[in-house]
Design an enzyme around this catalytic site. Structure first.
Site, PDB file in Angstrom:
ATOM      1  N   CYS A 279       8.481  -7.387  10.764  1.00  0.00           N
ATOM      2  CA  CYS A 279       9.328  -7.277  11.948  1.00  0.00           C
ATOM      3  C   CYS A 279      10.183  -6.031  11.918  1.00  0.00           C
ATOM      4  CB  CYS A 279      10.217  -8.510  12.068  1.00  0.00           C
ATOM      5  SG  CYS A 279      11.272  -8.759  10.641  1.00  0.00           S
TER       6      CYS A 279
ATOM      7  N   GLY B 241       6.068  -5.389  15.191  1.00  0.00           N
ATOM      8  CA  GLY B 241       5.846  -6.787  15.506  1.00  0.00           C
ATOM      9  C   GLY B 241       5.610  -6.961  16.989  1.00  0.00           C
TER      10      GLY B 241
ATOM     11  N   ASN C  53      14.422  -8.768   8.307  1.00  0.00           N
ATOM     12  CA  ASN C  53      13.141  -8.131   8.005  1.00  0.00           C
ATOM     13  C   ASN C  53      12.944  -8.205   6.495  1.00  0.00           C
ATOM     14  OD1 ASN C  53      10.838  -6.540   7.874  1.00  0.00           O
ATOM     15  ND2 ASN C  53      11.947  -4.616   8.030  1.00  0.00           N
ATOM     16  N   GLY C  54      11.876  -8.865   6.067  1.00  0.00           N
ATOM     17  CA  GLY C  54      11.605  -8.958   4.638  1.00  0.00           C
ATOM     18  C   GLY C  54      10.957 -10.279   4.282  1.00  0.00           C
TER      19      GLY C  54
ATOM     20  N   CYS D 192       9.366   0.488  -0.149  1.00  0.00           N
ATOM     21  CA  CYS D 192       7.951   0.228   0.123  1.00  0.00           C
ATOM     22  C   CYS D 192       7.205   1.509   0.500  1.00  0.00           C
ATOM     23  CB  CYS D 192       7.834  -0.794   1.258  1.00  0.00           C
ATOM     24  SG  CYS D 192       6.133  -1.115   1.762  1.00  0.00           S
TER      25      CYS D 192
ATOM     26  N   CYS E  37       1.282  -8.337  -1.476  1.00  0.00           N
ATOM     27  CA  CYS E  37       2.695  -7.979  -1.383  1.00  0.00           C
ATOM     28  C   CYS E  37       3.514  -9.230  -1.128  1.00  0.00           C
ATOM     29  CB  CYS E  37       2.925  -6.974  -0.253  1.00  0.00           C
ATOM     30  SG  CYS E  37       4.661  -6.534  -0.030  1.00  0.00           S
TER      31      CYS E  37
ATOM     32  N   CYS F  20       8.134   1.347  -4.464  1.00  0.00           N
ATOM     33  CA  CYS F  20       7.387   0.195  -4.970  1.00  0.00           C
ATOM     34  C   CYS F  20       5.896   0.443  -4.770  1.00  0.00           C
ATOM     35  CB  CYS F  20       7.804  -1.076  -4.221  1.00  0.00           C
ATOM     36  SG  CYS F  20       6.828  -2.535  -4.651  1.00  0.00           S
TER      37      CYS F  20
ATOM     38  N   CYS G 204       1.337  -3.059  -4.724  1.00  0.00           N
ATOM     39  CA  CYS G 204       0.026  -3.320  -4.132  1.00  0.00           C
ATOM     40  C   CYS G 204      -1.064  -2.450  -4.748  1.00  0.00           C
ATOM     41  CB  CYS G 204       0.078  -3.112  -2.613  1.00  0.00           C
ATOM     42  SG  CYS G 204       0.744  -1.515  -2.102  1.00  0.00           S
TER      43      CYS G 204
END
Length: 570
Positions: A83, A109, A183-184, A318, A464, A515, A518
């Site tokens: 989102c 989103g 968001n998360g 991210c 993730c 990060c 993934c």
């Protein structure tokens, strides 16, 4: 300008309690030459002055002859951001500005949108299923007066009508009302929910955000800001959140800074928070800085106050924001998304060259990397695939099945560009590999002599847990096959990914701040539970049951994760 005339912009580092206050005065009615045209009535709306919103079903009877995209929904072969959030303080047209900012964040989103405003100390909300333009029109925004607003656009993993899960959420507790947009994704959601339920909390959704509201309501602290700090100290995972009360706008970012959140200011002094800078650009707000990892920012009549939520470790932002999620015109984590993607393409051209006649992109997310590849390789870039932006999530397919129907609806090959050519195709990522194989087949059927796939990210091998909807590890093709095997599976003449070490080198001194779970399977925040709730919400409206009985909403925790929180038994 004196501090007494505008909100201070001198915040460079969050300060611990007690924090300094900065006085402020907003100009009263800013001019905004903005009018909405009439827009079709949304299927669902939520409209209420009460902290607990009432659901209104405006048009429930529809004769649907269309078929769900389901297995042929090729957007499902891309990771999805959950989102986008917006917060605005100090503008008399806050709801309209919020509407426009959410429109700018629509790529984050498309399944629901909502706005909460404050007027005369009452929180008013309108939410609905669909695009921002489906949910809001002129009359809806007229119902949302006030100079303080938050907004949200969302993506869910399952369910057809998910109105009750559309944010922002609004709730009342003993000291007032609070609205929240998040968001998360929380990796300890199940543990927190179980503890709250043991104490009598009742949940109406499967959203992480509802857990946050319960934690705020049950906190022993009196000041609202300390309730937020108390709640967030219990959260593990990714969260960029905006809160609104009767007189405050609050922005919070988790200590690792997984998800982006930026701060800007309009010329009249109004403060704006948003997931990306593209939202600031549209409403003519000047970007000032990021909300720092682990920071809480409070905006009210006293100005802007900043404090440290907790001592934050090395940031772990991210990397997929730069690879896929964010718009190219955004600045995310202090870096231009456009420049990052262009460099990804240049690296691919340097490290994985191939003789070719033309470079094309899988639109839209592969375009900038393809431009970088073409420029570095000295080969012309052309539009070999045209994307249709008018395809919804349902369609009517003829009785005689068309092969690769989902891809053909969205992507059309240009034979004049492809026929007889050796083609390099640049895409941002490969998840399951199903879409890539269909694209290769599509290009060869259009006359391409050779098709060479170049992927502007390393192979994705891990799910993730921090706000990106990815399949389980077993479904990720790079977790099951080598590059040569994937090349054979998708039918391309050659395949190359962005090398992980080259990505590190390109990011330079910033590389430790991202990060890469993934790509590496190494998680900054390891789940302490056997299963982690997938991004979004997986309980359909009207469907209730224990979390254990509802399928499809969980991602198996990292295989290497041996320790499970035995105390909870989860």
């Amino acid at each position: 300008m004196a501090a007494s005339q505008t909100l201070s912009s001198s915040l460079s580092k969050p300060s611990p309690l007690p924090f300094p206050l900065t006085n402020a005065r907003f100009s009263s009615k800013p001019t905004l030459p903005f009018h909405l045209s009439d827009i079709p009535k949304p299927l669902f709306t939520v409209s209420s002055k009460n902290p607990i919103s009432d659901i209104i079903l405006s048009n429930h009877n529809q004769n649907k002859t269309s078929l769900s995209l389901s297995d042929d929904d090729d957007d499902d072969d891309k990771p999805r951001e959950e989102c986008g959030v917006v917060g605005i303080y100090g503008d008399s047209e806050a709801s309209r500005l919020c509407y426009l900012a959410l429109h700018a964040l629509q790529h984050r989103g498309q399944e629901g949108a909502g706005i909460v405003t404050v007027n005369d100390n009452v929180l008013q909300s309108i939410t609905g299923v669909g695009l921002v333009s489906d949910v809001f029109n002129e009359s809806k925004l007229d119902q949302l007066p006030g100079s303080l607003a938050i907004g949200h656009v969302r993506y869910s993993t399952a369910g057809q009508s998910m109105l009750k899960n559309v944010q922002p959420f609004v709730a009342g507790y003993r000291f007032g009302s609070v609205g929240v947009a998040h968001n998360g994704n929380l990796v300890n959601y199940r543990t927190l929910r179980a503890k709250l339920e043991e104490k009598g909390s009742i949940f109406n959704t499967t959203s992480d955000t509802e857990v946050v509201l319960h934690l705020i309501a049950t906190s022993k602290h009196r000041p609202f800001i300390l309730r937020i700090v108390d709640a967030c100290e219990k959260l593990e995972g990714a969260y960029s959140i905006v809160f609104v009360t009767e007189d405050k706008l609050v922005a919070v970012r988790d200590p690792f800074g997984f998800r982006p959140l930026v701060m800007g200011r309009r010329s009249n002094g109004a403060v704006v928070f948003a997931s990306e800078t593209c939202a600031l650009d549209l409403i003519e707000a000047t970007y000032e800085r990021e909300v720092f990892p682990g920071e809480v920012i409070v905006v009210d009549k006293n100005g802007i106050q900043s404090l440290c939520l907790m001592s934050h470790p090395q940031p772990k932002q991210c990397i997929f924001e730069h690879i896929y999620f964010a718009l190219p015109n955004s600045v995310v984590f202090g870096r231009s998304v456009y420049e990052s993607r262009r460099r990804f393409g240049e690296i691919l051209a340097t490290e994985s060259p191939v003789d070719c006649d033309v470079v094309i992109a899988v639109p839209d997310s592969g375009v900038v990397a393809a431009l970088g590849y073409a420029a570095k390789a000295g080969v012309p870039f052309q539009q070999g695939l045209i994307r249709s932006h008018y395809v919804g999530r349902t369609f009517i397919e003829p009785s005689q099945k068309i092969r690769d129907f989902g891809v053909k609806l969205k992507l059309s090959p240009v034979r004049a560009v492809l026929e007889g050519k050796r083609v390099v195709v640049v895409d941002d990522s490969i998840v399951r590999g199903t879409t890539s194989s269909k694209i290769v087949r599509l290009l060869k059927e259009a006359g391409a002599k050779e098709v060479h796939m170049r992927i502007a990210s390393p192979p994705i091998i891990g799910s993730c847990y921090y706000g990106v909807d990815t399949p389980s590890s077993e479904e990720l093709i790079s977790n099951r096959m080598s590059v040569d095997e994937i090349n054979e599976f998708i039918g391309s003449d050659s395949l190359a990914f962005l090398p992980f070490n080259s990505l590190h080198n390109m990011l330079g001194t910033d590389s430790p701040n991202f990060c890469y779970a993934c790509f590496s399977g190494k998680y900054p925040v390891e789940p302490r539970e056997l299963k982690v709730k997938r991004v979004g919400d997986f309980v359909d409206d009207g469907l209730n049951g224990s979390l254990e009985q509802i399928d499809g909403g969980w991602v198996q925790a990292n295989r290497n994760q041996k320790e499970v929180n035995a105390a909870t038994g989860l």
